[in-house]
Design a protein around this motif. Structure first.
Motif, PDB file in Angstrom:
ATOM      1  N   ILE A 108       5.338   4.118  14.820  1.00  0.00           N
ATOM      2  CA  ILE A 108       5.665   3.286  16.181  1.00  0.00           C
ATOM      3  C   ILE A 108       4.489   3.443  16.777  1.00  0.00           C
ATOM      4  O   ILE A 108       3.756   4.222  16.950  1.00  0.00           O
ATOM      5  N   ALA A 109       4.388   2.330  17.500  1.00  0.00           N
ATOM      6  CA  ALA A 109       3.092   1.945  18.968  1.00  0.00           C
ATOM      7  C   ALA A 109       3.903   2.579  20.163  1.00  0.00           C
ATOM      8  O   ALA A 109       4.515   1.808  20.529  1.00  0.00           O
ATOM      9  N   GLY A 110       3.821   3.918  20.482  1.00  0.00           N
ATOM     10  CA  GLY A 110       4.378   3.950  21.814  1.00  0.00           C
ATOM     11  C   GLY A 110       4.271   5.511  22.132  1.00  0.00           C
ATOM     12  O   GLY A 110       3.415   6.143  21.561  1.00  0.00           O
ATOM     13  N   ARG A 111       5.225   6.021  22.902  1.00  0.00           N
ATOM     14  CA  ARG A 111       5.265   7.537  23.213  1.00  0.00           C
ATOM     15  C   ARG A 111       5.408   8.424  22.295  1.00  0.00           C
ATOM     16  O   ARG A 111       4.974   9.673  22.345  1.00  0.00           O
ATOM     17  N   PHE A 112       5.867   8.257  20.693  1.00  0.00           N
ATOM     18  CA  PHE A 112       5.878   8.992  19.828  1.00  0.00           C
ATOM     19  C   PHE A 112       5.402   8.224  18.423  1.00  0.00           C
ATOM     20  O   PHE A 112       5.135   6.867  18.652  1.00  0.00           O
ATOM     21  N   ASP A 113       5.254   8.726  17.402  1.00  0.00           N
ATOM     22  CA  ASP A 113       4.660   8.165  16.351  1.00  0.00           C
ATOM     23  C   ASP A 113       5.419   7.584  15.453  1.00  0.00           C
ATOM     24  O   ASP A 113       4.954   6.739  14.568  1.00  0.00           O
ATOM     25  N   TYR A 114       6.485   8.171  15.057  1.00  0.00           N
ATOM     26  CA  TYR A 114       7.438   7.876  13.918  1.00  0.00           C
ATOM     27  C   TYR A 114       9.100   7.552  14.380  1.00  0.00           C
ATOM     28  O   TYR A 114       9.406   8.581  15.262  1.00  0.00           O
ATOM     29  N   LEU A 115       9.695   6.727  14.040  1.00  0.00           N
ATOM     30  CA  LEU A 115      11.176   6.791  14.252  1.00  0.00           C
ATOM     31  C   LEU A 115      12.014   6.880  12.866  1.00  0.00           C
ATOM     32  O   LEU A 115      11.515   6.069  12.021  1.00  0.00           O
ATOM     33  N   LEU A 116      12.636   7.728  12.909  1.00  0.00           N
ATOM     34  CA  LEU A 116      13.387   8.009  11.485  1.00  0.00           C
ATOM     35  C   LEU A 116      14.857   7.618  11.710  1.00  0.00           C
ATOM     36  O   LEU A 116      15.403   7.924  12.839  1.00  0.00           O
ATOM     37  N   LYS A 117      15.398   7.133  10.495  1.00  0.00           N
ATOM     38  CA  LYS A 117      16.899   7.149  10.559  1.00  0.00           C
ATOM     39  C   LYS A 117      17.305   7.885   9.531  1.00  0.00           C
ATOM     40  O   LYS A 117      17.020   7.852   8.459  1.00  0.00           O
ATOM     41  N   ILE A 118      17.978   8.919  10.138  1.00  0.00           N
ATOM     42  CA  ILE A 118      18.690  10.124   9.150  1.00  0.00           C
ATOM     43  C   ILE A 118      20.124   9.616   9.219  1.00  0.00           C
ATOM     44  O   ILE A 118      21.108   9.610  10.099  1.00  0.00           O
ATOM     45  N   ARG A 119      20.618   9.969   7.692  1.00  0.00           N
ATOM     46  CA  ARG A 119      22.168   9.698   7.387  1.00  0.00           C
ATOM     47  C   ARG A 119      22.470  10.947   6.786  1.00  0.00           C
ATOM     48  O   ARG A 119      22.080  11.289   5.573  1.00  0.00           O
ATOM     49  N   THR A 120      23.614  11.490   7.325  1.00  0.00           N
ATOM     50  CA  THR A 120      24.203  12.911   6.764  1.00  0.00           C
ATOM     51  C   THR A 120      25.564  12.927   6.867  1.00  0.00           C
ATOM     52  O   THR A 120      26.239  11.828   7.630  1.00  0.00           O
ATOM     53  N   ARG A 121      26.326  13.819   6.276  1.00  0.00           N
ATOM     54  CA  ARG A 121      27.899  14.111   6.351  1.00  0.00           C
ATOM     55  C   ARG A 121      28.290  14.311   7.686  1.00  0.00           C
ATOM     56  O   ARG A 121      29.227  13.907   8.214  1.00  0.00           O
ATOM     57  N   ASP A 122      27.524  15.107   8.376  1.00  0.00           N
ATOM     58  CA  ASP A 122      27.964  15.561   9.706  1.00  0.00           C
ATOM     59  C   ASP A 122      26.886  16.331  10.280  1.00  0.00           C
ATOM     60  O   ASP A 122      25.720  16.362  10.161  1.00  0.00           O
ATOM     61  N   ILE A 123      27.045  16.792  11.651  1.00  0.00           N
ATOM     62  CA  ILE A 123      26.054  17.052  12.519  1.00  0.00           C
ATOM     63  C   ILE A 123      25.395  18.579  11.969  1.00  0.00           C
ATOM     64  O   ILE A 123      24.077  18.936  12.219  1.00  0.00           O
ATOM     65  N   GLY A 124      26.291  19.366  11.528  1.00  0.00           N
ATOM     66  CA  GLY A 124      25.625  20.331  10.915  1.00  0.00           C
ATOM     67  C   GLY A 124      24.721  20.117   9.823  1.00  0.00           C
ATOM     68  O   GLY A 124      23.625  20.887   9.869  1.00  0.00           O
ATOM     69  N   ARG A 125      24.997  19.226   8.962  1.00  0.00           N
ATOM     70  CA  ARG A 125      24.058  18.918   7.794  1.00  0.00           C
ATOM     71  C   ARG A 125      22.816  18.554   8.096  1.00  0.00           C
ATOM     72  O   ARG A 125      21.634  18.723   7.870  1.00  0.00           O
ATOM     73  N   TYR A 126      23.068  17.576   9.496  1.00  0.00           N
ATOM     74  CA  TYR A 126      21.897  16.799   9.968  1.00  0.00           C
ATOM     75  C   TYR A 126      20.650  17.861  10.670  1.00  0.00           C
ATOM     76  O   TYR A 126      19.654  17.882  10.418  1.00  0.00           O
ATOM     77  N   ARG A 127      21.616  19.037  11.403  1.00  0.00           N
ATOM     78  CA  ARG A 127      20.648  20.169  11.940  1.00  0.00           C
ATOM     79  C   ARG A 127      19.957  20.841  10.871  1.00  0.00           C
ATOM     80  O   ARG A 127      18.713  21.135  11.155  1.00  0.00           O
ATOM     81  N   ARG A 128      20.540  21.038   9.776  1.00  0.00           N
ATOM     82  CA  ARG A 128      19.611  21.715   8.664  1.00  0.00           C
ATOM     83  C   ARG A 128      18.426  20.832   8.275  1.00  0.00           C
ATOM     84  O   ARG A 128      17.266  21.330   7.988  1.00  0.00           O
ATOM     85  N   VAL A 129      18.684  19.809   8.078  1.00  0.00           N
ATOM     86  CA  VAL A 129      17.800  18.599   7.581  1.00  0.00           C
ATOM     87  C   VAL A 129      16.622  18.635   8.521  1.00  0.00           C
ATOM     88  O   VAL A 129      15.284  18.604   8.157  1.00  0.00           O
ATOM     89  N   LEU A 130      17.206  18.573   9.759  1.00  0.00           N
ATOM     90  CA  LEU A 130      15.876  18.583  11.018  1.00  0.00           C
ATOM     91  C   LEU A 130      15.125  19.722  10.996  1.00  0.00           C
ATOM     92  O   LEU A 130      13.814  19.940  10.646  1.00  0.00           O
ATOM     93  N   GLY A 131      15.790  20.968  10.979  1.00  0.00           N
ATOM     94  CA  GLY A 131      15.323  22.349  11.167  1.00  0.00           C
ATOM     95  C   GLY A 131      14.327  22.591   9.960  1.00  0.00           C
ATOM     96  O   GLY A 131      13.343  23.195  10.037  1.00  0.00           O
ATOM     97  N   GLU A 132      14.964  22.650   8.711  1.00  0.00           N
ATOM     98  CA  GLU A 132      14.139  23.067   7.638  1.00  0.00           C
ATOM     99  C   GLU A 132      13.578  21.976   6.784  1.00  0.00           C
ATOM    100  O   GLU A 132      12.771  22.492   5.944  1.00  0.00           O
ATOM    101  N   ARG A 133      13.720  20.509   7.008  1.00  0.00           N
ATOM    102  CA  ARG A 133      12.755  19.653   6.274  1.00  0.00           C
ATOM    103  C   ARG A 133      11.923  19.064   7.123  1.00  0.00           C
ATOM    104  O   ARG A 133      10.684  19.046   6.968  1.00  0.00           O
TER     105      ARG A 133
END
Length: 164
Positions: A108-133
């Motif tokens: 992205i050209a803007g205030r951040f560098d990348y925009l990701l679309k993340i698809r998971t089963r639930d918020i808990g799985r998302y939190r692990r993907v974000l934190g660990e990966r």
């Protein structure tokens, strides 16, 4: 907008109809495709093969229903890197491709560098993907998450009526 050198302007009405029909239903037989676009089978098949060889058609795949697979939690993540020199970008790009939950990644050209679309089963799985990966990827300085509450339109209708 099509320009003289983009290749897209070189397509005639039949090529555009073929692409539009396949974007709507990639499982059409050559016979059905020919009937839909107003050509006989052989010329349609030749055009179809040319569109593949010229790179207009990259492949065919099944469109899966994420909700049926319990993968309907979507988060959009803004990623800011600590280093945006070419080697750092390359390192991040290669690493992000290995995370299967990342459905899309856009620089992205803007205030951040990348925009990701993340698809998971639930918020808990998302939190692990974000934190660990994602947070541990090369040069990630910080992230910001936006969770989708409802999907109104998803997917690209592959030109819609602009092709025909």
């Amino acid at each position: 907008m099509a320009t003289e050198n983009d290749g897209f302007s070189e397509l005639d009405q039949f090529d555009r109809k073929i692409l539009a029909a396949l974007a709507e239903d990639g499982r059409l037989s050559i016979t059905d495709l020919a009937a839909r676009v107003g050509l006989s089978k052989t010329p349609c098949q030749l055009r179809f093969k040319r569109l593949i060889n010229d790179g207009y058609i990259e492949g065919f795949k099944a469109v899966l229903n994420p909700a049926k697979m319990q993968l309907d939690h979507i988060a959009f993540v803004e990623v800011k890197l600590s280093d945006t020199r070419e080697e750092a970008l390359k390192s991040f790009n290669e690493a992000i491709k290995k995370i299967r939950e990342v459905e899309e990644c856009h620089m992205i050209a803007g205030r951040f560098d990348y925009l990701l679309k993340i698809r998971t089963r639930d918020i808990g799985r998302y939190r692990r993907v974000l934190g660990e990966r994602i947070s541990t990827l090369p040069h990630v300085a910080n992230t910001s998450t936006n969770v989708a509450m409802e999907t109104i339109k998803e997917g690209w209708d592959k030109f819609g009526s602009s092709l025909s």
